[in-house]
Write an enzyme that holds these catalytic residues in place. Structure first.
Site, PDB file in Angstrom:
ATOM      1  N   ALA A 133      -3.814 -23.662 -19.717  1.00  0.00           N
ATOM      2  CA  ALA A 133      -4.164 -22.583 -18.791  1.00  0.00           C
ATOM      3  C   ALA A 133      -3.976 -23.119 -17.377  1.00  0.00           C
ATOM      4  CB  ALA A 133      -5.618 -22.181 -18.992  1.00  0.00           C
ATOM      5  N   GLY A 184      -4.298 -24.429 -23.670  1.00  0.00           N
ATOM      6  CA  GLY A 184      -3.777 -23.093 -23.962  1.00  0.00           C
ATOM      7  C   GLY A 184      -2.347 -23.136 -24.439  1.00  0.00           C
ATOM      8  N   GLU A 232      -9.271 -29.815 -23.436  1.00  0.00           N
ATOM      9  CA  GLU A 232     -10.207 -29.054 -22.605  1.00  0.00           C
ATOM     10  C   GLU A 232     -11.528 -29.774 -22.391  1.00  0.00           C
ATOM     11  OE1 GLU A 232      -8.310 -27.840 -25.010  1.00  0.00           O
ATOM     12  OE2 GLU A 232      -7.675 -25.787 -24.596  1.00  0.00           O
TER      13      GLU A 232
HETATM   14  N1  T1G Z   1      -3.161 -26.127 -14.382  1.00  0.00           N
HETATM   15  C1  T1G Z   1      -2.772 -26.210 -13.084  1.00  0.00           C
HETATM   16  N2  T1G Z   1      -2.113 -27.262 -12.557  1.00  0.00           N
HETATM   17  C2  T1G Z   1      -1.844 -28.288 -13.396  1.00  0.00           C
HETATM   18  C3  T1G Z   1      -2.235 -28.288 -14.754  1.00  0.00           C
HETATM   19  C4  T1G Z   1      -2.921 -27.141 -15.235  1.00  0.00           C
HETATM   20  N3  T1G Z   1      -3.309 -27.037 -16.502  1.00  0.00           N
HETATM   21  N4  T1G Z   1      -1.823 -29.454 -15.315  1.00  0.00           N
HETATM   22  C5  T1G Z   1      -1.203 -30.145 -14.348  1.00  0.00           C
HETATM   23  N5  T1G Z   1      -1.223 -29.456 -13.198  1.00  0.00           N
HETATM   24  C6  T1G Z   1      -0.609 -29.879 -11.935  1.00  0.00           C
HETATM   25  C7  T1G Z   1      -1.206 -31.157 -11.395  1.00  0.00           C
HETATM   26  O1  T1G Z   1      -2.356 -30.891 -10.628  1.00  0.00           O
HETATM   27  C8  T1G Z   1      -0.071 -31.675 -10.557  1.00  0.00           C
HETATM   28  O2  T1G Z   1      -0.067 -30.892  -9.364  1.00  0.00           O
HETATM   29  C9  T1G Z   1       1.167 -31.267 -11.353  1.00  0.00           C
HETATM   30  O3  T1G Z   1       0.744 -30.182 -12.205  1.00  0.00           O
HETATM   31  C10 T1G Z   1       1.710 -32.383 -12.203  1.00  0.00           C
HETATM   32  O4  T1G Z   1       0.600 -32.859 -12.987  1.00  0.00           O
HETATM   33  C11 T1G Z   1      -7.087 -21.622 -22.209  1.00  0.00           C
HETATM   34  C12 T1G Z   1      -8.984 -23.207 -21.004  1.00  0.00           C
HETATM   35  C13 T1G Z   1       0.448 -31.710 -18.415  1.00  0.00           C
HETATM   36  C14 T1G Z   1       0.185 -34.066 -19.237  1.00  0.00           C
HETATM   37  O5  T1G Z   1      -6.039 -30.235 -19.627  1.00  0.00           O
HETATM   38  O6  T1G Z   1      -2.777 -33.439 -18.669  1.00  0.00           O
HETATM   39  O7  T1G Z   1      -5.821 -24.646 -21.314  1.00  0.00           O
HETATM   40  O8  T1G Z   1      -0.442 -32.740  -7.699  1.00  0.00           O
HETATM   41  O9  T1G Z   1       0.679 -35.210 -12.127  1.00  0.00           O
HETATM   42  O10 T1G Z   1       1.676 -36.830 -15.208  1.00  0.00           O
HETATM   43  O11 T1G Z   1      -8.201 -22.790 -23.905  1.00  0.00           O
HETATM   44  O12 T1G Z   1      -0.787 -32.632 -15.934  1.00  0.00           O
HETATM   45  O13 T1G Z   1       1.873 -31.944  -8.208  1.00  0.00           O
HETATM   46  O14 T1G Z   1       0.272 -30.480  -6.944  1.00  0.00           O
HETATM   47  O15 T1G Z   1      -0.625 -34.626 -14.230  1.00  0.00           O
HETATM   48  O16 T1G Z   1       3.586 -35.233 -15.862  1.00  0.00           O
HETATM   49  C15 T1G Z   1      -5.886 -27.685 -20.611  1.00  0.00           C
HETATM   50  C16 T1G Z   1      -3.883 -30.991 -17.883  1.00  0.00           C
HETATM   51  C17 T1G Z   1      -6.241 -26.774 -19.477  1.00  0.00           C
HETATM   52  C18 T1G Z   1      -3.711 -30.517 -19.329  1.00  0.00           C
HETATM   53  C19 T1G Z   1       1.484 -33.568 -17.177  1.00  0.00           C
HETATM   54  N6  T1G Z   1      -4.756 -28.516 -20.231  1.00  0.00           N
HETATM   55  N7  T1G Z   1      -2.656 -31.569 -17.368  1.00  0.00           N
HETATM   56  O17 T1G Z   1       1.248 -34.866 -16.666  1.00  0.00           O
HETATM   57  O18 T1G Z   1       1.906 -34.525 -14.223  1.00  0.00           O
HETATM   58  S1  T1G Z   1      -7.622 -25.720 -19.878  1.00  0.00           S
HETATM   59  C20 T1G Z   1      -4.941 -29.765 -19.733  1.00  0.00           C
HETATM   60  C21 T1G Z   1      -2.215 -32.795 -17.806  1.00  0.00           C
HETATM   61  C22 T1G Z   1      -6.992 -24.697 -21.078  1.00  0.00           C
HETATM   62  C23 T1G Z   1      -7.338 -22.964 -22.803  1.00  0.00           C
HETATM   63  C24 T1G Z   1      -7.996 -23.909 -21.865  1.00  0.00           C
HETATM   64  C25 T1G Z   1      -0.978 -33.307 -17.164  1.00  0.00           C
HETATM   65  C26 T1G Z   1       0.289 -33.139 -18.023  1.00  0.00           C
HETATM   66  P1  T1G Z   1       0.441 -31.547  -7.958  1.00  0.00           P
HETATM   67  P2  T1G Z   1       0.555 -34.397 -13.380  1.00  0.00           P
HETATM   68  P3  T1G Z   1       2.159 -35.447 -15.500  1.00  0.00           P
END
Ligand code: T1G
Length: 710
Positions: free
Chosen positions: A71, A110, A133
Site C-alpha cells: 500500500a 498489499g 506490515e
Molecule cells: N509506500 C510509499 N512509499 C514507499 C513504499 C510504500 N509502501 N515503499 C517504499 N517507498 C519509497 C521509499 O520511501 C523511498 O522513497 C522509495 O520508495 C524507495 O524505497 C494494504 C497496509 C519495496 C523493498 O512494508 O520494504 O501494504 O526516499 O529506498 O531499497 O495490507 O521500499 O526515494 O523518496 O526502500 O529498493 C507494506 C516497504 C506496506 C514495504 C524497496 N509494504 N518498502 O526497497 O527502496 S503496508 C512494505 C520496502 C501494506 C496492506 C498493508 C522497500 C522495498 P524516497 P527504498 P529499496
C-alpha cells in the site's frame, strides 16, 4: 508523442491485449505502491476483464523491477479513498475468468495480497515476497490474514506475518505461495507463457479463499498458542503482532466473510494507533537522513580500496564492515604485535560465523583474501578512503593524519572515527582539509547500523557525498552531523544521563530508573547499558571533561565511586549490577545502594521517592531539549535526523518514532512546561532550548522542520 500516447506512457496501470490475455502492467515508481491512481487503474482492468468477451484471462505484472511494494504508506493518517485494495482483491478473486500474477522484485504487503487474490501465481528468480506490515505497526488489511493461512497453513502464515521477513521464489514455491517459477527473469514473458498454458488446459479460476490449508486441528491451535505466547514475551508493548494472531485465529474459527470483517476491524485499530505513526515515521526518516542534497548525488568518488589505521576493537570492526561490503581492506598498525592482534580480531569474527554455520570456510577465505595488513603507511598509498581508529588522543590523531597526508593519493578521503575530538582541528593540520571527514561508527562497528557522518567546516560536497555512498555500500544508516563534543548521539546522551544521575542522587534507585525506561520500550535501561559497554568508558569521558566542566554545574559522583572500585560492569562481574558467575542479566547490588546513600549524605540530600512517570518525564525532557539544541545549532540537519540516531544507535523504541517524533506526539507545550517546572529547582541544567521555546510560541512542532533535502 501524442497526448494519448503521453497519457498511456504515464498511466500507472497499463493494459495491453495479447490474444485472449489482458496484460496489466503496474508502473508507479519508485516501488509500484498501491496509491489511488494504481487502485483506480486496477479497478478499470477488472471492469475490462468482466466486460470484454474477447478476453479470457488477466495477467498482472509490475514494471520497473518490482511487482508491488505494498500500500502507499504515505496515505496512512489521511482520509482513505476508494477503491480500496481489499475490494479490488475481492473482485479479482471472484472473477469468472482466470487471473494470474507474475512476480519479479518485491511483492510485499498489499502487493502480495493482490497476488494472493489471483488464481495462480508465478515468481521469477530474485523475487521477494512478504507481509512486512508488522514492521510498520500494521497487519495485512486486504485479506492477507485470511488468504495466506488458507493457502500455506496457519503456522507458516503466522511466521511470515509476525516476522515480516521476505522470502524468495524457491521458498515461496515450497510453501505453495506460488505455483510456478518462471525462467529468464522477465515476469511478463514468463507469465504470458504460463497463462497460455493454463488456458490450453482449460484451467478454471481457483479462489484462494477456498484453499484448504487451514485445518483447525491440534497443530493449528498449537501454532496459534505458541505464537500468542511468543508475542506476549517478545512484544509486550506492541499492538499489531497480537492482532495478527487474533486475525489468523479468526481464519480458523470463522467463515471467510466473517473473518474478513474481523480483519478490517483489527486493521483499523492498527491504522489508528500511534505505533503505526511512529513506525512509519521511522521508515521514512531513515531514508531521508541517508540522502545527500540532490545536486550532490552524482559527486561521490569511487571506493574499492579502504585503509584502516588501528586494529583495536573499533578498527577491526570497521575493517569487517568494509570486507562484508566486498571492498578490499588494508589494515595498518604501528608494530607487528599490534598488527597480528588486529588481524586476529578480524579473523575471529569470521571464525565465529563459520563455527555457527553462518559462513562456509570457502566464504571466509574469499573475504579474508581481500584483507592485507602492514606496519608501513606506504601500504595505504592506493586507498580510496582511509579511516583512522587509533587512541582518542589529539596528538596521536595529528601524527596519523600527517602520515596519511604524506602517503595517500590525491582525492583519497581521509576519515577519523573519533567519538568527540574536534575534526575541524584535525582537518586544519592537513594539506587537504576538503578531503577530511568524520565517520563515527558505533560498537560493534560491523553490527550497529548507525554511522554519524561528521562534516567539518572545510569538507567538500563530494567528500560528503562519497562518505554517504560509502555508508550505503556498508548498509549503514548514515546521519549527517556537525562538529561538536559528542556530535549528535553522545552529546545528547551525556545530558539525559546527567538527568538520570540527578534523579538517583535525589532519591530514585538506579534500578527504578532502568525499570521505568524498560517500561517505555527500551530493551535495557541506561545503567544496564553502562554495565554492558563498560563503566570505565564513561569514567574516562568524565575525567576528560573535568578540566573544562562548569564548576556551577551540579556533578554527581556516584558513578565515579563505582568505577573507582573497578566495578566496570559485565566485564568485571559487577558495576551498577552484580553479575554472578558471568551471568548476562545482573542483579541489584546492595553495596551500590549503600554508595548511593553515602553520596546523598555527602551532598546533604534527603532522598524523595520518584514515580516511574516522573522518571520518564525528566529523562525524556532532557533528551528532547538537548535534541532541540542540536537542531538549533545545526549539528543535526533536522529533528528526524535526531530520531534516526536514537532509534538506530541508542535503543530508543522504534514504535515511538524517535525522541523528537515522540515529543510532537506529547505536545511540545507540555514538554516545555515540564522543563520550566524542573528549571525552578536547577536553572543551570534545565535551560529551555531556544528552538523549543520558538516552536511552542509559534504553535509549530518538530515535524514542521523535517523538510526533505533540496
Ligand atoms: N509506500 C510509499 N512509499 C514507499 C513504499 C510504500 N509502501 N515503499 C517504499 N517507498 C519509497 C521509499 O520511501 C523511498 O522513497 C522509495 O520508495 C524507495 O524505497 C494494504 C497496509 C519495496 C523493498 O512494508 O520494504 O501494504 O526516499 O529506498 O531499497 O495490507 O521500499 O526515494 O523518496 O526502500 O529498493 C507494506 C516497504 C506496506 C514495504 C524497496 N509494504 N518498502 O526497497 O527502496 S503496508 C512494505 C520496502 C501494506 C496492506 C498493508 C522497500 C522495498 P524516497 P527504498 P529499496
Amino acid at each position: 508523442m501524442t497526448q494519448a500516447e503521453s497519457n498511456r506512457a504515464y498511466a500507472p496501470v497499463q493494459m495491453e491485449v495479447h490474444g485472449p490475455v489482458l496484460l496489466v502492467t503496474i508502473n508507479h515508481p519508485p516501488v509500484n505502491a498501491l496509491g489511488l491512481p494504481v487502485r483506480q487503474g486496477l479497478a478499470a482492468a477488472a471492469d475490462r476483464l468482466e466486460q470484454d468477451p474477447s478476453i479470457a484471462a488477466m495477467l498482472i505484472v509490475g514494471g520497473g523491477g518490482n511487482f508491488v511494494g505494498g500500500a502507499d504508506i504515505r496515505e496512512f493518517g489521511k482520509p482513505r479513498q476508494p477503491p480500496f485494495v481489499r475490494d479490488i482483491c475481492a473482485r479479482l478473486e471472484g472473477a469468472s475468468k482466470l487471473v494470474v500474477a507474475a512476480i519479479q522484485g518485491a511483492a510485499l504487503g498489499g502487493g502480495l495480497e493482490l497476488a494472493l487474490s489471483a488464481h495462480y501465481r508465478l515468481a521469477v528468480d530474485g523475487a521477494r515476497l512478504g507481509l512486512p506490515e508488522v514492521l510498520l505497526g500494521l497487519l495485512p488489511g486486504s485479506g492477507g490474514t485470511q488468504r495466506l493461512p488458507r493457502l500455506i497453513g496457519v503456522s507458516a502464515a503466522l511466521d511470515l506475518m509476525l516476522t515480516g521477513r521476505h522470502i524468495g521464489a524457491e521458498e515461496a514455491l515450497a510453501l505453495g505461495l506460488v505455483d510456478r517459477i518462471g525462467k529468464g527473469g522477465d515476469a511478463a514473458k514468463a507469465g504470458l507463457t504460463y497463462v497460455e498454458e493454463l488456458l490450453r488446459a482449460k484451467t478454471a479460476p481457483r479462489p484462494t479463499r477456498s484453499a484448504g490449508a487451514v485445518r483447525g486441528d491440534e497443530q493449528d491451535l498449537n501454532a496459534l498458542a505458541v505464537a500468542r505466547e511468543t508475542q506476549r514475551k517478545r512484544s509486550p508493548l506492541l499492538l499489531s503482532p497480537h492482532l495478527i494472531v487474533d486475525a489468523v485465529e479468526a481464519s480458523v474459527r470463522d467463515s471467510f466473510d466473517d473473518a474478513m470483517v474481523f480483519e478490517q476491524r483489527v486493521f483499523q485499530q492498527c491504522v489508528d494507533s500511534p505505533q503505526r505513526a511512529g513506525l512509519i515515521h521511522a521508515f521514512f526518516s531513515e531514508r531521508q537522513a541517508t540522502k545527500v542534497p540532490e545536486a550532490d548525488r552524482g559527486k561521490a568518488r569511487p571506493i574499492e580500496q579502504v585503509g584502516v589505521v588501528g586494529g583495536g576493537t573499533m578498527g577491526a570492526g570497521i575493517a569487517v564492515a568494509a570486507l562484508n561490503a566486498d571492498l578490499r581492506v588494508t589494515l595498518l598498525e604501528r608494530d607487528a604485535g599490534s598488527l597480528a592482534r588486529g588481524v586476529e580480531r578480524i579473523e575471529n569474527v569470521y571464525a565465529d560465523l563459520v563455527a555457527k554455520g553462518r559462513m562456509t570456510p570457502e566464504g571466509r577465505d574469499a573475504v579474508l583474501h581481500r584483507l592485507t595488513s602492514s606496519t608501513e603507511y606506504a601500504a595505504l598509498g592506493d586507498s580510496d578512503l582511509v579511516i583512522e581508529a587509533v587512541f582518542e588522543d589529539m596528538a596521536i590523531k595529528h601524527a596519523v593524519f600527517m602520515e596519511l597526508d604524506r602517503v595517500c593519493k590525491p582525492g583519497a578521503l581521509l576519515a577519523t572515527n573519533t567519538s568527540y575530538l574536534d575534526i575541524d582541528e584535525i582537518a586544519a593540520r592537513t594539506s587537504r582539509p576538503q578531503d577530511v571527514i568524520g565517520l563515527h561508527f558505533f560498537a560493534p562497528a560491523h553490527v550497529m547500523r548507525l554511522l554519524e557522518v561528521v562534516v567539518p567546516r572545510l569538507a567538500s560536497a563530494d567528500a560528503v557525498a562519497t562518505a554517504f555512498a560509502f555508508a550505503r555500500r556498508l548498509k549503514k544508516v548514515a546521519v549527517r552531523a556537525g562538529v561538536c563534543d559528542g556530535f549528535i548521539g553522545n552529546r545528547i546522551l551525556s545530558v539525559y544521563r546527567r538527568a538520570a544521575d540527578y534523579m538517583i542522587e535525589d532519591g530514585a534507585s538506579p534500578y527504578e530508573i532502568d525499570e521505568a525506561l524498560r517500561s517505555f520500550g527500551y530493551p535495557m535501561g541506561p545503567l544496564q547499558v553502562s554495565d554492558l559497554s563498560g563503566g570505565d568508558i564513561g569514567w574516562a569521558t568524565r575525567k576528560r571533561q573535568a578540566a573544562t566542566r562548569d564548576p556551577k554545574q551540579r556533578y554527581v559522583q556516584i558513578a565515579d565511586r563505582i568505577a573507582e572500585r573497578g566495578w566496570f560492569g559485565q566485564k568485571t562481574g559487577r558495576g551498577w549490577y552484580l553479575y554472578r558467575d558471568g551471568a548476562r542479566v545482573g542483579q541489584p547490588d546492595p553495596e551500590v545502594l549503600a554508595i548511593v546513600d553515602e553520596e546523598r549524605k555527602r551532598a546533604g540530600i534527603t532522598p524523595r521517592p520518584f514515580k516511574p512517570e516522573e522518571i520518564l518525564r525528566r529523562y525524556l525532557a532532557a533528551m528532547i531539549n538537548e535534541g532541540a539544541n542540536v537542531v538549533h545549532e545545526g549539528i543535526a540537519l533536522r529533528p528526524l535526523d535526531v530520531d534516526v540516531v536514537f532509534v538506530h544507535g541508542f535503543g530508543f523504541p522504534r514504535f515511538r518514532g524517535g525522541p523528537m517524533f515522540y515529543a510532537d506526539s506529547q505536545g511540545l507545550g507540555s514538554i516545555l512546561a515540564d522543563i520550566e517546572t524542573f528549571a525552578k529547582e536547577d536553572p543551570a541544567f534545565w535551560r529551555p532550548s531556544p528552538l523549543l521555546v520558538e516552536l511552542v510560541r509559534e504553535g509549530r512542532n518538530f515535524a514542521s522542520l523535517n523538510t526533505a533535502l533540496a
